[in-house]
Write a protein that holds these residues in place. Structure first.
Motif, mmCIF file in Angstrom:
data_model
loop_
_atom_site.group_PDB
_atom_site.id
_atom_site.type_symbol
_atom_site.label_atom_id
_atom_site.label_comp_id
_atom_site.label_asym_id
_atom_site.label_seq_id
_atom_site.Cartn_x
_atom_site.Cartn_y
_atom_site.Cartn_z
ATOM 1 N N SER A 1 -2.078 15.602 -9.566
ATOM 2 C CA SER A 1 -0.866 15.439 -10.179
ATOM 3 C C SER A 1 0.207 14.436 -9.862
ATOM 4 C CB SER A 1 0.200 16.973 -10.308
ATOM 5 O OG SER A 1 -0.565 17.629 -11.128
ATOM 6 N N ALA A 2 0.136 14.317 -8.283
ATOM 7 C CA ALA A 2 0.996 13.342 -7.377
ATOM 8 C C ALA A 2 0.294 11.941 -7.877
ATOM 9 C CB ALA A 2 1.188 13.830 -5.997
ATOM 10 N N LEU A 3 -0.836 12.042 -7.601
ATOM 11 C CA LEU A 3 -1.683 10.684 -7.815
ATOM 12 C C LEU A 3 -1.603 9.977 -9.389
ATOM 13 C CD1 LEU A 3 -4.829 11.271 -5.780
ATOM 14 C CD2 LEU A 3 -3.049 9.529 -5.124
ATOM 15 N N ILE A 4 -1.465 10.970 -10.302
ATOM 16 C CA ILE A 4 -1.267 10.564 -11.566
ATOM 17 C C ILE A 4 0.056 10.062 -11.627
ATOM 18 C CG2 ILE A 4 -0.945 11.322 -13.940
ATOM 19 C CD1 ILE A 4 -3.066 13.372 -13.478
ATOM 20 N N LYS A 5 1.035 10.501 -11.063
ATOM 21 C CA LYS A 5 2.478 9.921 -11.164
ATOM 22 C C LYS A 5 2.461 8.582 -10.492
ATOM 23 C CE LYS A 5 4.635 13.440 -9.767
ATOM 24 N NZ LYS A 5 5.732 14.385 -9.458
ATOM 25 N N ALA A 6 1.816 8.554 -9.303
ATOM 26 C CA ALA A 6 2.015 7.416 -8.401
ATOM 27 C C ALA A 6 1.190 6.145 -9.229
ATOM 28 C CB ALA A 6 1.374 7.570 -7.120
ATOM 29 N N LEU B 1 0.828 -1.295 -0.163
ATOM 30 C CA LEU B 1 -0.146 0.023 0.115
ATOM 31 C C LEU B 1 1.021 1.364 0.197
ATOM 32 C CD1 LEU B 1 -2.862 1.316 0.163
ATOM 33 C CD2 LEU B 1 -2.741 1.135 2.824
ATOM 34 N N HIS B 2 0.879 2.203 -0.996
ATOM 35 C CA HIS B 2 1.511 3.071 -1.290
ATOM 36 C C HIS B 2 0.493 4.608 -0.870
ATOM 37 C CE1 HIS B 2 4.704 5.746 -2.128
ATOM 38 N NE2 HIS B 2 4.103 6.483 -3.092
ATOM 39 N N VAL B 3 0.764 5.448 0.031
ATOM 40 C CA VAL B 3 0.298 6.509 0.493
ATOM 41 C C VAL B 3 0.514 7.794 -0.016
ATOM 42 C CG1 VAL B 3 -0.958 7.723 2.423
ATOM 43 C CG2 VAL B 3 -0.602 5.107 2.603
ATOM 44 N N VAL B 4 -0.448 8.472 -0.618
ATOM 45 C CA VAL B 4 0.245 9.680 -1.127
ATOM 46 C C VAL B 4 -0.484 10.998 -0.528
ATOM 47 C CG1 VAL B 4 0.350 11.289 -3.439
ATOM 48 C CG2 VAL B 4 0.583 8.809 -3.462
#
Length: 278
Positions: A226-231, A166-169
């Motif tokens: 933007s951060a979620l699109i990259k992740a 699980l990766h949390v942004v």
């Protein structure tokens, strides 16, 4: 919620991808699968027979994919969005394809998918197409708010059922300071460090309560979309919270869930906190 995973089908390729995702999710999480098709009034003569065949074909495909999963089907009538929002009241989640034919035309970028994602009582998963590569990674956006806590709980369940990381942004945009202000760079750095530390501390209880899950995190000074699109480029599923009110009271998708739905190619789950039963 221990309800079924509901998947809407219409015979299109994206709806079939949604069915395959839902069947796998039901298998992973030990939940029943409910397959529905909405037969709209404008389908004309022979519509019921055609709709029933569409539903039966989907059910047969699901049985092949997940033979041990409890399964049910139902042919619904009326408007697609309203029928699926109604289904969400007793469902664990509702799963839809992103660009279906007929009643699902324009899904995600059109009105049906956005309406269901914006007004459903619980999680809605939008699937754009079949998974080509699995990364073993679930991404969730988290800011400590009630909607993001609901998203985190759903993401943890997904990660556990799939034995995935699980990766949390956590992302935010800092206030804009005048470039002529003294110590401009120091102020920005201090603000970022404060926000990042607070974000890391918010994760401590989640890590303590879920020691069986590998939880990684990142803090970004940029717009959350933007951060979620990259992740999402290395994710099997992206989970975001919804700040909506439920029902048809208003247009309820916020900018983050709306932006992620439009720009992320992997499945996206939009999660709203369920209203407490009175």
């Amino acid at each position: 919620m221990a309800g079924p995973i509901v998947v809407g089908v219409d015979g299109s390729a994206p709806a079939t991808a949604a069915l395959e995702w839902a069947a796998a999710d039901a298998r992973h999480r030990g939940l029943p699968l409910r397959i529905v098709h909405v037969c709209e009034p404008w389908h004309g003569d022979g519509a019921t027979e055609h709709c029933a065949q569409t539903l039966e074909t989907a059910a047969g495909h699901a049985r092949d994919l997940a033979p041990g999963v409890e399964q049910s089907t139902e042919l619904l009538h009326g408007g697609v969005a309203g029928a699926l929002v109604a289904e969400s009241a007793t469902a664990d989640s509702v799963v839809l394809g992103s660009r279906g034919r007929g009643g699902f035309a324009g899904m995600v970028l059109g009105s049906i998918g956005m309406t269901v994602a914006g007004h459903a009582a619980g999680p809605v998963v939008i699937v754009r197409g079949p998974a080509v590569v699995l990364h073993g990674r679930i991404v969730v956006g988290y800011d400590g708010s009630e909607p993001s806590r609901a998203a985190m709980a759903y993401a943890i369940e997904q990660a556990r059922s799939r034995d995935a990381q699980l990766h949390v942004v956590s992302a935010w945009q800092l206030p804009i300071y005048s470039p002529y202000a003294a110590a401009y760079g120091d102020l920005l750095q201090q603000a970022f460090q404060h926000q990042a530390q607070a974000a890391r501390e918010r994760l401590i209880p989640w890590r303590e309560d879920n020691p069986d899950i590998l939880i990684t995190d990142e803090q970004d000074c940029e717009h959350p979309v933007s951060a979620l699109i990259k992740a999402a480029t290395t994710a099997d599923l992206v989970v975001v919270g919804s700040r909506g009110l439920g029902g048809f009271a208003s247009a309820v998708l916020g900018s983050v869930s709306h932006g992620v739905l439009h720009h992320v190619s992997c499945p996206v789950a939009v999660v709203r906190p369920r209203e407490e039963a009175s």
